[in-house]
Each structure stands twice: as structure tokens, then as C-alpha cells.
Design an enzyme around this catalytic site. Structure first.
Site: not given
Length: 641
Positions: A379-382, A453
Site C-alpha cells: 500500500d503506497v499510503d501505508d 502523503r
């Protein structure tokens, strides 16, 4: 400041008590009635009924029934036909009398809204598996899609990760057309306005564009053509689907680590004649059972779990609380964060080139998943959130992990300058207009919140050579700002979440506080502050309601708003002071906050989420930052998050 100090200390203690012994945090992730209802029906499909568990799920489903008689998609939401059909069907399967008041009200509401025939595609697939509707009630989705090359327009590789994992086993089910065991013979003909056998047109919109009508006719042509596909080709396509699924089964975390894909896999194995005792089928079933949550006489099923995300967010809040002259138990928190950092480092995905690599094969792996394990789908956000936490925590042991995350994030930037959640350039919008995609979320295009983010992470690291990457991202954000001055929040509710995310990125990237884009965002946040000093936003803002408005203030959204204003240099603004007063006033004696409304989204208009941890992470982060900036001469937030 005494009240702020007390609030920070109490919240820090409350969050610290929720940390697991191995260093990670995980909170419940709740959706609407559909997932627990589907789980009930899955047990009846398989004839693996757990009566005691089903009784507890029944208590949960009855409790969340809306005053309108049906079930909403989020707390206080309007009637939803698909959620209501599934919940009614599940309660009838559990054993509820259809003449009981709650069932009669639900049935009347469903019929008043057009009946079960008006439910969405996924609900009609569920009904077809139980023989409630004919298979032609579902859109034509031949399993031969699995044979299409990546460059084909309708290739599964042009879909998002969640669509890919849900669709692959579903295509096998659609090809084999199995029938649920349904040992109690439960059926719901009373939910149809028109008997299913008399319905000739199941695809009736609403259409999001003229393309929808075009694809309806394509569907009509495809149905008879599908019957002409040679049996040998069909067997090869089913084998291709299984060959896609099995390397991605992901152990007890399940295919894609999301309920629909996992449940479809369980049903697929049964349809293929694989014994329940087979390790593949047994592990798939175990993965589904692992999503259950039980509280006393209630139980429900989560759509997935969020330990990486929860640990990253909790870590940011804890480190902020321990920072500065008034830091709460810094030595103890340092040990707490060291354990969290070690746990996170062990879960970085370094040895699997996941589906994301199809479009960027030269990028080395280095991301984190959302769940415990989901190695094909980091996951890019994570990854950005975890990378910022490890960087700020400062353990030299994290340097290589941060460096790998940086390269992966840079490699995942889409051509328009933004970032999607799991894939690069996953933006063939025409796919969202096919009949199967009535949820409108078959794709994973770049969004403002994820882009923000990534910019925050790269800017926090401070590599000069990354500036062109950051500038492309900033250009994407500028182009994506709404006329009101806010930004859409794809993964959190909604415009408050998106605006906070972007203001943090602007601050980290050095965008001037006097920039017109910043001023417009600040003006919008001030304009939507509520009289009690807090902020709140309805999930209905995804459905056309006013951005940034709700009937009550919420701890998580108040925290996002004040964090955004502080990122814009407004720590001493009266709006921020009023927000802090709201947070301290609504904190409970145990250091926590209550928050019943949903605060995130899976698919706008279709599927919403309630992160139980948000009411803890974000108020603590906001209160601690407000306190820490009091001792700062510049009132400048030093970190990207």
C-alpha cells in the site's frame, strides 16, 4: 496549557495500553451490514453453520437497522437497497420470523425502493448463488477475461488490485454456476416486486455516462456469444484464474487480504470440487474466520484488518506526545516506538514483485501492506506513513528500510504526477462504466490524499534529487483543488481529510503559507468549523451533500482540521484554540474519545468504513502538536505528517 498537558498524558497512556506485546497496534475496522450478512450466507452456502456465532451476528444486524426500516451504509445514513437485501436474507437464514416487526419493516422498505431486483451487481451475484435470481441477472463477465493480455482493454491487469482479486474467483463461480447447499432451504421471494423469472431487463442503470448505455448493448451481444466459447477454452480460462489466485492465496491472511476476495475463493474451491480438508481450501476458510470480531452477545465480520496502518498512525501520535520539553514519558515511549519500529521493519515487503510491478518492472520492492501480510499488494499510503515514522524514530537499523521505501514510492508515481494506492497509472476510466462496475470503483487512479502523503515522506527525507518528483506531485495537487478550496478525500471522510493531508504536504515541501492555494484551503476550514469548536463531515458528502458539514463534531475530523491549520502556520489562530477546547472537553476520563459515525470510505456511494482507532490516534497527535508548537519560535511543523 495545563488542560492540554493533562489531555495529552491521558491519551498517551490510553493508546499505550492498547499496544500489543510484540510492538504493534491493531484496532477494529468496521463496515456496514453487508460483510457480516455475507458471512452468514457463506456459512449457509457451505453448510458450515455455527448457530451460536450466527445468533450473535443477528444481534449486531438488528442493532444497526435504521429507523427507515432498512440498513444504511454508514452511521445515520439513508436506506440502501443492497445492504438491506443482504441483511434481511441473513436474518431470515439465522431464523428470524419474517413477520417479526423488524423484518416486516425491512421488507416493506425494500419493496418501497423497487425490490431486490434493484440491488447492485454484487448482491445479484449473491442471490444467483442461492438460486434467488437467474444467472442472467448478473452482467456478462466470461472467465475468458483471465486469458486476455495486459494490453487488452478489458484485461484484469487494467483493474485495481481489489477488483482483480475479487473478480478472479468470481469469474470461476460465474462460469460454473454452483448452487448454495442452503441446508435450511431459506429463500427470499417476498423481497421481489416482480418475480425474477418474469424480469427481462436486469441492467437498468443508473448510468454515469452515455458509455454505460453502450456497454449495456455490448453485454447483450456478449451473452449469446459466451455460449459459443469452446469447452476447452473455458477449462483453460478457469485454470488461468486458479493459476492467478493460488500464488496469491497469502496464507491465513487470504487472497488480497480482503473479505470479498477471500470468501469468493472459499466458494470457488467448493465449486471446483476441492475438499474442505485440502490445505488450500482449509486455509482460505481460516482466513475468512480470522476477520470475525466478537463482543459479548454481538459479533460481526470485518472487511479486512489494518495493523500496519494502525501501528504507523499510533506511532506518529506517540512520538509527538513524547517530544518537546513537556514530552510524556520519553524514555518509556522510546522503548515503545523501538518495538513498533522493529515490528514494522520485519513486515517490509522485499522479496515479492507484486502486481504493481506489471507497469513498473524495474522498480525494486520496498513497500508495506495495509494488513499483516499482503505481499503482492503493498500500500503506497501505508508505506509513506511508515517511512515517515521510521525516519522520525531515528533508529539506524531503519535506514535501509527507509531507503528502499523511498525508491519504491518514487517508482510508483503516475505519469500525471500523483500517486494511487496500489498501482501506477491505473486510470482507464471507461472500465467504470461497464455493467459489472456499478460501484464505480474498478480502478485505482491517483488521489490527493495518497499523493500528499508521498510528498510529505519525500520532503521529510530531504533528498535534493527528489525535488522534481515532489514538484510534479505538487502540480497534481494544485490541479486537483476544489473550487471551495478543499481537496477530496478518497480514503478518509472526506474533504476535511483531504485538505488536512494536502496542507501537511505543502508544509513539508516548503510551499509558502501565503500561497493562494493554502489561503483558500485555510479559509474553507475556518468556514466549516462548527459552533462547538469542532469539525465534522457526513459520509453523504460523497453523495452530493455539502463538503465539510455534519450534524455533530467528531474527534478525528476536528483533529484533522486543526492539524491542517497548524501545518499552514496557524497554531495561534482562534479556530485552532477552539478546536483544542473541543478535544479536551470531549475526552473521557480514561483518556479516550467516543466516535460512532464512520470516518473513512472504501468505495464512495457504495462502501464506507469506521476505523475504531482514529478517535485515538488523531486527537492525541493534534493535542501534542499544539502543545509542542507553543515552545517553537517559528510555529513551524517540522515533519511531514
Amino acid at each position: 496549557m495545563a488542560a492540554i498537558d493533562r489531555a495529552v498524558e491521558a491519551a498517551h497512556g490510553a493508546l499505550g495500553r492498547r499496544q500489543n506485546a510484540d510492538g504493534h497496534w491493531v484496532f477494529e475496522l468496521e463496515a456496514d451490514a453487508t460483510i457480516p450478512a455475507e458471512y452468514v450466507l457463506l456459512e449457509h452456502y457451505l453448510d458450515r453453520i455455527d448457530p451460536a456465532l450466527q445468533a450473535r451476528i443477528g444481534v449486531y444486524l438488528r442493532r444497526i437497522q435504521g429507523a427507515h426500516g432498512g440498513w444504511p451504509l454508514y452511521h445515520g445514513g439513508r436506506f440502501d437497497i443492497s445492504a438491506s437485501v443482504k441483511a434481511y436474507f441473513a436474518l431470515k437464514a439465522i431464523g428470524d420470523d419474517i413477520d417479526a416487526p423488524h423484518m416486516a419493516r425491512a421488507r416493506a422498505a425494500i419493496l418501497d425502493h423497487g425490490g431486490a431486483e434493484r440491488s447492485n451487481v454484487f448482491t445479484r451475484f449473491q442471490l444467483a448463488l442461492f438460486g434467488e435470481v437467474p444467472w442472467h441477472a448478473t452482467p456478462a463477465m466470461p472467465v475468458e477475461l483471465m486469458l486476455l493480455p495486459r494490453k487488452a482493454l478489458f484485461s484484469v491487469w487494467n483493474m485495481s488490485y481489489w477488483s482483480r482479486t475479487v473478480v478472479a474467483p468470481l469469474l470461476v463461480l460465474a462460469a460454473l454456476r454452483p448452487r448454495a447447499v442452503n441446508p435450511r432451504g431459506v429463500h427470499v421471494p417476498e423481497l421481489f416486486v416482480t418475480p425474477p423469472e418474469r424480469i427481462r431487463d436486469w441492467i437498468r442503470g443508473p448510468y454515469r455516462s452515455p458509455l454505460g448505455r453502450v456497454f449495456k448493448y455490448v453485454d447483450k451481444v456478449l451473452r449469446p456469444a459466451e455460449r459459443m466459447i469452446p469447452e476447452k477454452t473455458r477449462r483453460r480460462a478457469i485454470a488461468a484464474a486458479v493459476d492467478f489466485i493460488e500464488p496469491r492465496l497469502n496464507g491465513v491472511d487470504g487472497l488480497g487480504a480482503i473479505y470479498p476476495a477471500m470468501a469468493n475463493t472459499v466458494m470457488m474451491y467448493r465449486a471446483l470440487g476441492v475438499p474442505d480438508s485440502d490445505p488450500r481450501a482449509a486455509t482460505a476458510w481460516e482466513s475468512v474466520r480470522g476477520l470475525l470480531v466478537e463482543h459479548g452477545d454481538e459479533a460481526y465480520c470485518q472487511p479486512c484488518v489494518s495493523p500496519i496502518w494502525d501501528t504507523g498512525l499510533a506511532g506518529h501520535a506517540m512520538i509527538e506526545a513524547a517530544s518537546g520539553p513537556q514530552g510524556v514519558r520519553p524514555a518509556e515511549t522510546k522503548r515503545t516506538l523501538a518495538a513498533a519500529a522493529a515490528w514494522l521493519r520485519d513486515r517490509q515487503i522485499l522479496d515479492v514483485k507484486g502486481d504493481w510491478a506489471i507497469n513498473c518492472p524495474d522498480v525494486p520492492p520496498g513497500g508495506w501492506a495495509f494488513q499483516y501480510r499482503n505481499d503482492h499488494y503493498p500500500d503506497v499510503d501505508d508505506t509513506a506513513v511508515v517511512g515517515m515514522l521510521l525516519h522520525r524514530e531515528g533508529d539506524p537499523a531503519s535506514e535501509e528500510a527507509i531507503a528502499r521505501a523511498r525508491l519504491w514510492i518514487i517508482g510508483m508515481q503516475s505519469s500525471n504526477g500523483g500517486w494511487g494506492a496500489f498501482d501506477i497509472d491505473n486510470n482507464m476510466d471507461f472500465l467504470n462504466h461497464i455493467p459489472f462496475a456499478d460501484h464505480g470503483a474498478l480502478l485505482d487512479p491517483p488521489t490527493a490524499d495518497v499523493t500528499a502523503r508521498c510528498i510529505s515522506f519525500l520532503a521529510q527525507l530531504g533528498h535534493a534529487e527528489d525535488r522534481p518528483v515532489i514538484e510534479r506531485g505538487l502540480a497534481f495537487l494544485r490541479s486537483d483543488q476544489e473550487p471551495e478550496g478543499c481537496w477530496f478525500g478518497r480514503w478518509g471522510t472526506n474533504y476535511i481529510y483531504g485538505t488536512w493531508s494536502v496542507l501537511c504536504a505543502y508544509n513539508a515541501a516548503g510551499v509558502s503559507r501565503d500561497d493562494p492555494s493554502v489561503r483558500r484551503a485555510v479559509d474553507w476550514l475556518r468556514a466549516v468549523q462548527r459552533e462547538d469548536g469542532g469539525w465534522g463531515e457526513d459520509c453523504a458528502s460523497y453523495e452530493g451533500a455539502a463538503p465539510g458539514r455534519y450534524t455533530e463534531s467528531l474527534p478525528s475530523q476536528t483533529a484533522w482540521a486543526v492539524l491542517g491549520l497548524m501545518a499552514a502556520g496557524l497554531r495561534d489562530d482562534p479556530a485552532v484554540a477552539r478546536g483544542m477546547a473541543y478535544l479536551t472537553r470531549t475526552q473521557k476520563p480514561d483518556g479516550e474519545w467516543d466516535e460512532d459515525p464512520y470516518n473513512a470510505v472504501g468505495f464512495p456511494k457504495v462502501f464506507y468504513l469506521r476505523y475504531h482507532g482514529y478517535r485515538q490516534f488523531f486527537p492525541l497527535l493534534a493535542l501534542a502538536r499544539y502543545r509542542n508548537l507553543a515552545s517553537s519560535n517559528t510555529r513551524q511543523v517540522a515533519y511531514g505528517f
